[in-house]
Design an enzyme around this catalytic site. Sequence first.
Site, PDB file in Angstrom:
ATOM      1  N   CYS A 126      80.020   0.554  89.449  1.00 58.81           N
ATOM      2  CA  CYS A 126      78.605   0.480  89.556  1.00 58.81           C
ATOM      3  C   CYS A 126      78.088   1.608  88.646  1.00 58.81           C
ATOM      4  O   CYS A 126      78.894   2.305  88.174  1.00 58.81           O
ATOM      5  CB  CYS A 126      77.996   0.321  90.832  1.00 58.81           C
ATOM      6  SG  CYS A 126      78.363   1.563  92.082  1.00 58.81           S
ATOM      7  N   GLY A 127      76.809   2.116  89.008  1.00 60.03           N
ATOM      8  CA  GLY A 127      76.312   3.211  88.435  1.00 60.03           C
ATOM      9  C   GLY A 127      77.168   4.460  88.733  1.00 60.03           C
ATOM     10  O   GLY A 127      77.728   5.082  88.027  1.00 60.03           O
TER      11      GLY A 127
END
Length: 161
Positions: free
Chosen positions: A65-66
């Site tokens: 994810c980020g």
Amino acid sequence: MKVAIGSDNNGVVLKDTLKEFLQEKGFEMVDYGCRTCDSVDYPDVAFEVAKDISEGSVDRGILICGTGLGVAIAACKYPGIRAATTHDIYSAERARKSNNAQIITMGAQIIGPELAKKLAEAYLNSEFEEARSGKKVQKIIDKEQELIAAGAVITETQTCS
């Protein structure tokens, strides 16, 4: 080795890069999405990967994810799963060797593709050091089972009546 790989929209480009790289290295990759840059809720992907690892249909997982944090938190909610966020090679290797983590996570907004490749390789080429760390990991497993037995961990979907 059959490896699950999944991401939210923040990690889709890095996921695709890693998937191709690891396939070239001989790993069997199972892609859990996402497949576009359209918004996706990272817990959905993390839960699906964690479930399949828990059930044994895949051996290990990589989630992106980020930051790598959200997918790690989500995956660890699944009973029996240990997911570790890794942004350096030593941590990626130790996630497996010391903690018997079934999943590593990465942040696509934190690291680039070349480091991600090295992290994945370090993790996937490591094995759990049972003699050195087995007792510690067993304590984690035992506590989880204790909490499940006490009803502190919900292991199935419950609804209010």
